[in-house]
Scaffold this motif. Sequence first.
Motif, PDB file in Angstrom:
ATOM      1  N   THR A 126       1.283  -1.471  -0.043  1.00  0.00           N
ATOM      2  CA  THR A 126      -0.072   0.392   0.149  1.00  0.00           C
ATOM      3  C   THR A 126       0.905   0.923  -0.097  1.00  0.00           C
ATOM      4  OG1 THR A 126      -0.425   0.364   2.426  1.00  0.00           O
ATOM      5  CG2 THR A 126      -1.969  -0.795   0.938  1.00  0.00           C
ATOM      6  N   GLN A 127      -0.093   2.024  -0.241  1.00  0.00           N
ATOM      7  CA  GLN A 127       0.994   3.372   0.192  1.00  0.00           C
ATOM      8  C   GLN A 127       1.858   3.947   0.997  1.00  0.00           C
ATOM      9  OE1 GLN A 127      -1.601   6.973  -0.315  1.00  0.00           O
ATOM     10  NE2 GLN A 127      -0.259   8.032   0.966  1.00  0.00           N
ATOM     11  N   ALA A 128       1.454   3.361   1.924  1.00  0.00           N
ATOM     12  CA  ALA A 128       2.443   2.709   3.613  1.00  0.00           C
ATOM     13  C   ALA A 128       4.179   2.394   3.333  1.00  0.00           C
ATOM     14  CB  ALA A 128       1.758   2.346   4.671  1.00  0.00           C
ATOM     15  N   ASP A 129       4.020   1.253   2.449  1.00  0.00           N
ATOM     16  CA  ASP A 129       5.121   1.198   1.507  1.00  0.00           C
ATOM     17  C   ASP A 129       5.906   1.478   1.334  1.00  0.00           C
ATOM     18  OD1 ASP A 129       4.966  -2.364   2.817  1.00  0.00           O
ATOM     19  OD2 ASP A 129       2.888  -1.771   2.131  1.00  0.00           O
ATOM     20  N   CYS A 130       5.203   2.208  -0.109  1.00  0.00           N
ATOM     21  CA  CYS A 130       6.071   3.391  -0.371  1.00  0.00           C
ATOM     22  C   CYS A 130       6.018   4.813   0.277  1.00  0.00           C
ATOM     23  CB  CYS A 130       4.646   3.977  -1.727  1.00  0.00           C
ATOM     24  SG  CYS A 130       4.074   2.611  -2.779  1.00  0.00           S
ATOM     25  N   GLU A 131       5.757   5.531   1.488  1.00  0.00           N
ATOM     26  CA  GLU A 131       6.055   6.308   1.294  1.00  0.00           C
ATOM     27  C   GLU A 131       7.313   5.275   2.822  1.00  0.00           C
ATOM     28  OE1 GLU A 131       2.318   9.049   1.147  1.00  0.00           O
ATOM     29  OE2 GLU A 131       2.193   7.677   3.160  1.00  0.00           O
ATOM     30  N   CYS A 133      -4.198 -21.641  -3.329  1.00  0.00           N
ATOM     31  CA  CYS A 133      -3.586 -21.854  -4.222  1.00  0.00           C
ATOM     32  C   CYS A 133      -1.750 -22.713  -3.895  1.00  0.00           C
ATOM     33  CB  CYS A 133      -3.315 -21.809  -5.966  1.00  0.00           C
ATOM     34  SG  CYS A 133      -3.176 -22.156  -7.205  1.00  0.00           S
ATOM     35  N   SER A 134      -1.527 -23.633  -4.067  1.00  0.00           N
ATOM     36  CA  SER A 134      -0.273 -23.727  -3.307  1.00  0.00           C
ATOM     37  C   SER A 134       1.245 -23.616  -4.015  1.00  0.00           C
ATOM     38  CB  SER A 134      -0.339 -24.975  -3.092  1.00  0.00           C
ATOM     39  OG  SER A 134      -0.940 -25.971  -3.707  1.00  0.00           O
ATOM     40  N   ASN A 135       1.019 -23.396  -5.672  1.00  0.00           N
ATOM     41  CA  ASN A 135       1.749 -23.355  -6.553  1.00  0.00           C
ATOM     42  C   ASN A 135       1.696 -22.556  -8.123  1.00  0.00           C
ATOM     43  OD1 ASN A 135      -0.210 -25.618  -8.145  1.00  0.00           O
ATOM     44  ND2 ASN A 135       1.030 -26.954  -8.744  1.00  0.00           N
ATOM     45  N   LEU A 136       1.393 -21.775  -7.252  1.00  0.00           N
ATOM     46  CA  LEU A 136       1.302 -19.759  -8.805  1.00  0.00           C
ATOM     47  C   LEU A 136       2.053 -19.874  -7.856  1.00  0.00           C
ATOM     48  CD1 LEU A 136      -0.592 -18.744 -10.529  1.00  0.00           C
ATOM     49  CD2 LEU A 136      -2.095 -18.681  -9.016  1.00  0.00           C
ATOM     50  N   LEU A 137       3.061 -18.178  -8.576  1.00  0.00           N
ATOM     51  CA  LEU A 137       3.936 -16.820  -8.210  1.00  0.00           C
ATOM     52  C   LEU A 137       3.256 -15.930  -9.383  1.00  0.00           C
ATOM     53  CD1 LEU A 137       6.345 -19.660  -7.496  1.00  0.00           C
ATOM     54  CD2 LEU A 137       6.323 -17.592  -6.425  1.00  0.00           C
ATOM     55  N   VAL A 138       3.324 -15.096  -8.503  1.00  0.00           N
ATOM     56  CA  VAL A 138       1.883 -13.366  -9.413  1.00  0.00           C
ATOM     57  C   VAL A 138       3.211 -12.317  -9.377  1.00  0.00           C
ATOM     58  CG1 VAL A 138       0.464 -12.472  -9.961  1.00  0.00           C
ATOM     59  CG2 VAL A 138       0.050 -14.581  -9.241  1.00  0.00           C
ATOM     60  N   PRO A 139       4.500 -12.555 -10.612  1.00  0.00           N
ATOM     61  CA  PRO A 139       5.238 -11.606 -10.506  1.00  0.00           C
ATOM     62  C   PRO A 139       4.357 -10.316 -10.865  1.00  0.00           C
ATOM     63  CG  PRO A 139       6.017 -13.189 -11.885  1.00  0.00           C
ATOM     64  CD  PRO A 139       4.716 -13.554 -11.205  1.00  0.00           C
ATOM     65  N   VAL A 140       3.909 -10.206 -11.681  1.00  0.00           N
ATOM     66  CA  VAL A 140       3.389  -8.846 -12.666  1.00  0.00           C
ATOM     67  C   VAL A 140       2.002  -8.124 -11.186  1.00  0.00           C
ATOM     68  CG1 VAL A 140       2.183  -7.854 -13.960  1.00  0.00           C
ATOM     69  CG2 VAL A 140       4.590  -9.383 -14.386  1.00  0.00           C
ATOM     70  N   CYS A 141       0.753  -9.047 -11.910  1.00  0.00           N
ATOM     71  CA  CYS A 141      -0.321  -8.983 -10.971  1.00  0.00           C
ATOM     72  C   CYS A 141      -0.225  -8.788  -9.764  1.00  0.00           C
ATOM     73  CB  CYS A 141      -1.535  -9.358 -11.732  1.00  0.00           C
ATOM     74  SG  CYS A 141      -2.257  -8.759 -13.783  1.00  0.00           S
ATOM     75  N   LEU A 142       0.482  -8.820  -9.277  1.00  0.00           N
ATOM     76  CA  LEU A 142       0.771  -8.693  -7.049  1.00  0.00           C
ATOM     77  C   LEU A 142       0.354  -8.369  -6.570  1.00  0.00           C
ATOM     78  CD1 LEU A 142       4.046  -6.932  -5.843  1.00  0.00           C
ATOM     79  CD2 LEU A 142       2.723  -6.334  -8.553  1.00  0.00           C
ATOM     80  N   SER A 143       0.351  -8.404  -5.554  1.00  0.00           N
ATOM     81  CA  SER A 143      -1.346  -8.424  -3.969  1.00  0.00           C
ATOM     82  C   SER A 143      -0.554  -6.711  -4.246  1.00  0.00           C
ATOM     83  CB  SER A 143      -0.953  -9.192  -3.084  1.00  0.00           C
ATOM     84  OG  SER A 143      -2.122  -8.070  -2.022  1.00  0.00           O
ATOM     85  N   ALA A 144      -1.284  -6.053  -4.373  1.00  0.00           N
ATOM     86  CA  ALA A 144      -0.985  -4.232  -4.495  1.00  0.00           C
ATOM     87  C   ALA A 144      -1.920  -3.345  -4.295  1.00  0.00           C
ATOM     88  CB  ALA A 144       0.097  -3.756  -5.251  1.00  0.00           C
ATOM     89  N   SER A 145      -2.610  -1.803  -4.091  1.00  0.00           N
ATOM     90  CA  SER A 145      -3.137  -1.582  -3.957  1.00  0.00           C
ATOM     91  C   SER A 145      -3.060  -0.907  -5.116  1.00  0.00           C
ATOM     92  CB  SER A 145      -3.547  -0.709  -2.848  1.00  0.00           C
ATOM     93  OG  SER A 145      -2.496   0.794  -3.273  1.00  0.00           O
ATOM     94  N   HIS A 146      -4.498  -0.290  -5.804  1.00  0.00           N
ATOM     95  CA  HIS A 146      -3.869   0.546  -7.270  1.00  0.00           C
ATOM     96  C   HIS A 146      -2.767   1.930  -6.619  1.00  0.00           C
ATOM     97  CE1 HIS A 146      -5.012   3.697 -10.094  1.00  0.00           C
ATOM     98  NE2 HIS A 146      -5.369   4.586  -9.363  1.00  0.00           N
ATOM     99  N   ILE A 147      -2.924   2.125  -6.014  1.00  0.00           N
ATOM    100  CA  ILE A 147      -1.664   3.717  -6.421  1.00  0.00           C
ATOM    101  C   ILE A 147      -0.644   2.951  -5.555  1.00  0.00           C
ATOM    102  CG2 ILE A 147      -2.131   3.664  -3.721  1.00  0.00           C
ATOM    103  CD1 ILE A 147      -1.558   6.575  -6.713  1.00  0.00           C
TER     104      ILE A 147
END
Length: 515
Positions: free
Chosen positions: A392-397, A459-473
């Motif tokens: 989230t924004q808190a990570d970015c800041e 899901c136990s065997n999937l990795l998502v390096p592009v559409c990862l878990s992040a808020s829009h901003i």
Amino acid sequence: MRKLSVLFISAIYIAVPSFGGSNCDIFIYGGTSAGVIAARSAALQGKTVIIVEPTNHIGGLTTGGLGYTDIGKNQELKGLAAEFYRDIGKHYGTGGGKLVFEPKVASGIYAGYLDDSRITVLKKTGIKKLVKSGKRIKAAIVSGLDEKGRFTGRNRRIKAKVFIDASYEGDLLPLAGVTFTIGRENSSKYGEKWNGFHFSRYHQFPDGVDPYVIEGDPQSGLLWGISSSNPSQEGDGDSLIQAYNLRVCLTDSTENKIPITEPDNYDATRYELLARLMAAQKPDARYFIWSPMPGRKTDINNYGGFSTDMIGMNYDYIGASYERRAQILDAHTDYTKGIFWFILTDPRVPEKLSKEISRWGYPKDEYPENNHWTPQLYVREGRRMVSDYVVTQADCEGKTRAEDGIAEAAYMMDSHNCQRVVVEKDGRRMVKNEGDVEIKIPGPYPISYRAIVPSADECSNLLVPVCLSASHIAYGSIRMEPVFMSLGEVAARAAVLATKKSCTVQEVDWRSVRL
């Protein structure tokens, strides 16, 4: 949030028969920069890889015209991403890494990376279904696509131990039963100031530009490209996504250029709003970001109130069929080529600008397979996974710091406009852009390993390096090609460890895969 949405890869494919088959250690969906680097990393570790790419293009934006690399302040490139930019530098004889390059050079380097007996690339191939057993993906059912994006030929079953979704769209998420979201969260969801609805500070119309076909007459209807929706409240969430465009490569080399001509489906009325913007601004106003590249070429990007961003014309792209996506890409191509033609031919365009555009043309030595025009749509945002850690924004800041950081991002929080709306000010109705946010951040910050793996119960065997878990901003800060390369490498490292240890991707020790 949307879970198991009925999208283009729908239940009608559940009963499809399978013809033929393949086995590999790691299945990668998406021949983006993340997909290429993930494949190279896995192959260097001795694993077999199959890349499935729906288009005929490999390398995503890195080979698709974005040759003027966006990178954050003080960001250190590591691993295979650093190697790629060093290889670019070697090509140009700089003696070190180089972040500015021609598309054909990047394509050549990526082709060399994929020239490995352990890597198989299936272009013009779409995915129909994932076969799961419990929480584990067992196989993917794929089939060839024709030039219009329609499935053709027999189905192919590809078995793998680990799956990586390296696409810009995140097409494996709904198939794998993984929670995802599309659009902008309400700013209150994660306590973010810059998420949700925001009128643009930059790339905006000046006050007073009339939105109606007949100026001052609402009954005449809105000009093309303006939404009829009423403005929301600041910070409100919605399903809107930031505009897509094409990063255009042109050249001013007389020997190498093909003249700009009237494009297919040209409609001058689409640029009436641009003409009114020009009338409201100084003759020397900017309408493009014009970044010089080697070979007398340029990487052209959006700038100002009306430019190469086709605002509001991508809303149905993410959940669309491959055929519909191809149509949306064609519409963006016609629109972008139409801007150049409009500037060249319309008498309302400032003479200085039309003369400048007339110097340029399409390069003969780029994209010969696609009439010298980039085939890659700039999908700035697709689905976003919702996992155990949401960046989230808190990570970015720097207010929150992930303890399991595996790679770094450092670009500003950046969202392009999402829509054009009509507002009223001082008794006048006028057009304004909405959604552009450009907020600087203190410096590099870590991306959590948990943000690239689904929740263990999904899901136990999937990795998502592009559409990862992040808020829009926050995603607007992460979504840079060097970061995708790094996350692709981390995903491959994790996939290899999961196969060696016969464990889930969630059980992989993040310290063993970080860059």
